[in-house]
Write an enzyme that holds these catalytic residues in place. Structure first.
Site, short mmCIF file in Angstrom:
data_model
loop_
_atom_site.label_atom_id
_atom_site.label_comp_id
_atom_site.label_asym_id
_atom_site.label_seq_id
_atom_site.Cartn_x
_atom_site.Cartn_y
_atom_site.Cartn_z
N LYS A 1 -4.75 -1.04 10.02
CA LYS A 1 -3.61 -1.71 9.39
C LYS A 1 -2.90 -2.48 10.49
O LYS A 1 -2.28 -1.87 11.38
CB LYS A 1 -2.69 -0.69 8.74
CG LYS A 1 -1.54 -1.34 8.02
CD LYS A 1 -0.84 -0.35 7.11
CE LYS A 1 0.17 -1.04 6.21
NZ LYS A 1 1.29 -1.62 6.96
N LYS A 16 -10.01 1.54 1.51
CA LYS A 16 -10.08 0.88 0.20
C LYS A 16 -11.39 1.24 -0.47
O LYS A 16 -12.44 1.27 0.20
CB LYS A 16 -10.05 -0.65 0.36
CG LYS A 16 -8.79 -1.18 0.94
CD LYS A 16 -8.91 -2.67 1.19
CE LYS A 16 -7.85 -3.10 2.16
NZ LYS A 16 -8.17 -4.34 2.84
N LEU A 64 0.83 -1.21 0.00
CA LEU A 64 0.00 0.00 0.00
C LEU A 64 0.86 1.25 0.00
O LEU A 64 1.89 1.30 0.66
CB LEU A 64 -0.87 0.02 1.26
CG LEU A 64 -1.95 -1.06 1.34
CD1 LEU A 64 -2.48 -1.15 2.76
CD2 LEU A 64 -3.09 -0.75 0.38
S1 IVH Z 1 -4.79 -4.40 2.05
C1 IVH Z 1 -3.16 -4.25 -2.34
N1 IVH Z 1 -5.52 -4.16 4.54
O1 IVH Z 1 -0.02 -4.08 4.97
C2 IVH Z 1 -2.74 -4.26 -0.90
N2 IVH Z 1 -3.25 -4.66 4.08
O2 IVH Z 1 1.54 -2.57 2.49
C3 IVH Z 1 -3.59 -5.16 -0.12
N3 IVH Z 1 -1.87 -4.98 6.07
O3 IVH Z 1 1.54 -6.49 3.26
C4 IVH Z 1 -3.37 -5.05 1.31
N4 IVH Z 1 -3.47 -4.61 7.56
O4 IVH Z 1 -0.18 -7.47 4.81
C5 IVH Z 1 -4.51 -4.41 3.69
N5 IVH Z 1 -6.32 -3.97 6.68
C6 IVH Z 1 -5.32 -4.20 5.86
C7 IVH Z 1 -4.02 -4.49 6.31
C8 IVH Z 1 -3.00 -4.71 5.40
C9 IVH Z 1 -2.19 -4.91 7.37
C10 IVH Z 1 -0.55 -5.25 5.51
C11 IVH Z 1 -0.57 -6.22 4.37
C12 IVH Z 1 0.40 -5.70 3.35
C13 IVH Z 1 0.76 -4.37 3.86
C14 IVH Z 1 0.48 -3.36 2.77
#
Ligand code: IVH
Length: 675
Positions: free
Chosen positions: A126, A297, A92
């Site tokens: 996150k 998102k 992200l």
């Molecule tokens: S969405 C397209 N949602 O943060 C990206 N990621 O830099 C999809 N992470 O490695 C990820 N909490 O493992 C998403 N609620 C959340 C998250 C999350 C932690 C981590 C994820 C990824 C990193 C993104």
């Protein structure tokens, strides 16, 4: 009764040594493989193995049941196998303040060419854990992989199966036949504290994230099982079923037994999103697990698809980080680092300080202007901050706490090769221009060449490159592929031995099959990073064709996405005969894999397309992205190589020129109907 064998003195000595070695090696091996906490260097480990093997060879009848050869090199040393993700696992982009979030929403609207559109976003924490990709086929968990480099992860299926809230079988009939469920594995704070209290000091983890990662990457799954890991989903990768909204997807996922965050909310209002961020920030310490920001998102999955990605980040999601943690510490010294393109970066070596669970001992100073502006001096007490994975920054000098030294004087000469440093055109960066002779730059380029995103040679890192360079085993990158010339010398090096040597040779062998974009990236040409390498790989299907075109600046100028600085840098690089010879030498050792073309059915595949005039239905950026997705190459000026000119309103000279050259022209409407 067993007959007691009489051992000679030298045999007795050897037996004692073998016993002691077996205990030591077991301890170090477990530390590395079971606990993810190496306590000695690989070299020292290999040395012990070597000693053990020599004794076993000399006295084969003394080999113990507990000999390391019973497990090292086979079961235990085999790390995890690899798994290809069906769709890449991306990361992200970050927002650090309200304005970044506003800009993120503006960018989406601009891309969609719709300023008035009402956008709905999911809001979720996150989680600071370990991302995982769970693949289910016909309702059965068939594999679980860590993120790895985003394309290939480690197979941790057996470990994941020990986690209670990850279902292994789903019987609901609306469950997709093939799905990659993605989410975060984490340890709750209280479980992290409990776990650390049971571990010896040396084995303790520095934060819950590391503890979760260390607990998953266990070859002994009983260790994983004993740790109360949890899983929260935050999306899917590949899915054999269409969903129109994230809301519906999350809803179904909950019914299938995969819980999204219990804090999940949806909102269409910026104010509400900001409040959500500040509320959770306030609650942060009361939440059972570590979170470091909020992820927003876009709810509409159709729009997500239209928006796609920039580099590795989706345009439709962002992580709005919580403000970072700060601390005071002392600058012990200001050192200079020389990058692979000669840029000199000052680095502050700090008195180690623990900030939010991570020990920080270096901070970048970016450039000499930064040192000047903040008036940073050696021995100063400074306030530093760390945000997530971002390199720690120096915020300010505490003049009250510092006993001030003399003002810092920036260097005039390269600290390694002594050539005069020159300021870049932008007037900020000082550079050593001795590109071909400065030892520091050459070594940095070699380190870059073997790095993960380039040739990815396991077991060959900074230390080994420096060692081989000093011993004159390698001078240029292509020498890496002939390192076997020095087999005997390497085996004899302190801490090496046959085992390490063979591993290295295997890894070099594996690296030889390489995608063209990684090959280009590995060359370390200034300004040619991952994204530019990807763009170039689309236009050139062999290294020879890249060399040929780069000699003709015109061809590079016509590639969309390459700016004048990049073009100048590539053509200067290719203009040098030694560079071409070296590229060819490297290529002759490798099997360079062309970019996979997935678009063979599209009529735009491999065609050169130009957009001109004002488009009404979508922004220029989105139009380009659509064309790229269909396999097209985007150019900026018309030539006889152009295949299609797509025109909007008020198209001017380009449209006329295209007609003159008898190039197919498509109105925006016609193009839309074709895609
Ligand atoms: S969405 C397209 N949602 O943060 C990206 N990621 O830099 C999809 N992470 O490695 C990820 N909490 O493992 C998403 N609620 C959340 C998250 C999350 C932690 C981590 C994820 C990824 C990193 C993104």
């Amino acid at each position: 009764m067993k007959k007691k064998i009489q051992l000679s003195n030298s045999e007795k000595k050897a037996l004692n040594e073998l016993k002691s070695l077996s205990i030591q090696i077991k301890k170090y091996n477990d530390a590395y493989h079971k606990y993810d906490k190496p306590i000695i260097s690989d070299h020292k480990f290999d040395e012990l193995i070597k000693k053990n093997n020599e004794l076993e060879k000399k006295f084969p009848y003394l080999r113990l049941k507990t000999s390391p050869n019973e497990y090292v090199g086979s079961k235990v040393l085999n790390k995890f196998s690899k798994i290809n993700h069906k769709l890449p696992m991306l990361s992200l982009g970050n927002a650090f303040n309200e304005n970044d979030l506003i800009e993120f929403i503006k960018r989406i609207k601009k891309f969609l060419k719709n300023e008035k559109i009402i956008l709905e976003f999911s809001c979720e924490p996150k989680i600071d854990g370990l991302s995982i990709n769970l693949t289910y086929k016909e309702g059965v968990l068939i594999s679980a992989a860590t993120r790895g480099d985003g394309l290939i992860g480690e197979n941790v299926t057996e470990n994941i199966k020990t986690i209670k809230n990850i279902p292994q079988k789903i019987n609901t009939n609306n469950f997709p036949s093939l799905i990659e469920i993605r989410g975060e594995i984490f340890l709750e704070k209280k479980d992290f504290i409990l776990l650390n209290s049971k571990l010896d000091d040396k084995e303790k983890f520095s934060n819950p994230r590391n503890a979760a990662a260390g607990s998953i990457r266990q070859l002994d799954i009983n260790i994983t099982k004993a740790r109360p890991l949890k899983f929260v989903t935050h999306g899917v990768g590949f899915i054999s079923k269409e969903y129109l909204s994230l809301k519906k997807l999350y809803n179904d996922m909950s019914l299938w037994g995969f819980a999204p965050s219990k804090y999940l909310k949806f909102s269409t209002k910026l104010k509400e999103m900001l409040r959500y961020h500040s509320d959770l920030n306030l609650k942060r310490s009361l939440i059972n697990y570590d979170i470091d920001g909020i992820v927003f998102k876009l709810n509409d999955i159709e729009l997500q698809k239209r928006l796609g990605f920039v580099g590795k980040n989706p345009r439709w999601a962002i992580a709005y980080k919580f403000e970072s943690v700060k601390a005071f510490t002392k600058i012990n010294s200001i050192d200079l680092q020389i990058g692979r393109t000669g840029a000199i970066t000052p680095v502050a070596r700090l008195e180690p300080v623990n900030i939010g669970g991570v020990v920080v001992s270096n901070a970048t100073l970016h450039n000499f202007d930064e040192i000047n502006n903040k008036d940073i001096r050696e021995n100063d007490i400074v306030e530093i901050q760390r945000a997530g994975d971002v390199i720690p920054q120096i915020l300010r000098v505490s003049k009250k706490l510092s006993k001030r030294n003399k003002a810092y004087k920036h260097p005039v000469n390269c600290p390694i090769c002594d050539s005069i440093l020159i300021k870049d055109e932008d007037g900020v960066i000082y550079r050593c221009l001795n590109y071909y002779k400065c030892k520091a730059q050459i070594i940095e380029r070699l380190i870059h060449f073997v790095s993960k995103k380039a040739f990815n040679i396991d077991g060959m890192g900074e230390q080994q490159i420096k060692l081989f360079w000093n011993r004159k085993f390698i001078k240029n990158a292509s020498d890496i592929f002939n390192i076997d010339k020095f087999k005997n010398e390497i085996i004899e090096l302190e801490g090496w031995g046959k085992l390490s040597y063979n591993n290295l040779i295997n890894n070099i062998e594996k690296s030889k099959s390489i995608n063209i974009e990684k090959f280009i990236y590995a060359l370390g040409i200034r300004f040619v990073g991952e994204t530019t390498s990807q763009i170039l790989s689309k236009y050139f299907d062999s290294i020879e064709s890249l060399i040929k075109s780069a000699k003709n600046i015109k061809e590079l100028e016509d590639i969309d996405g390459l700016g004048p600085k990049v073009i100048k840098s590539i053509s200067e690089f290719i203009d040098n005969k030694d560079n071409i010879d070296e590229i060819r030498k490297i290529a002759s050792n490798c099997q360079v894999i062309k970019r996979k073309e997935k678009f063979t059915k599209s009529i735009f595949n491999n065609k050169t397309v130009i957009f001109t005039g004002k488009l009404n239905e979508m922004s220029r950026e989105e139009a380009k992205k659509r064309a790229l997705d269909l396999g097209a190459k985007i150019a900026s000026s018309i030539s006889k190589n152009t295949d299609y000119l797509i025109y909007g309103e008020n198209a001017g000279s380009k449209l006329n020129k295209a007609k003159e050259l008898k190039i197919s022209t498509l109105s925006e409407k016609k193009w839309l109907s074709m895609i």
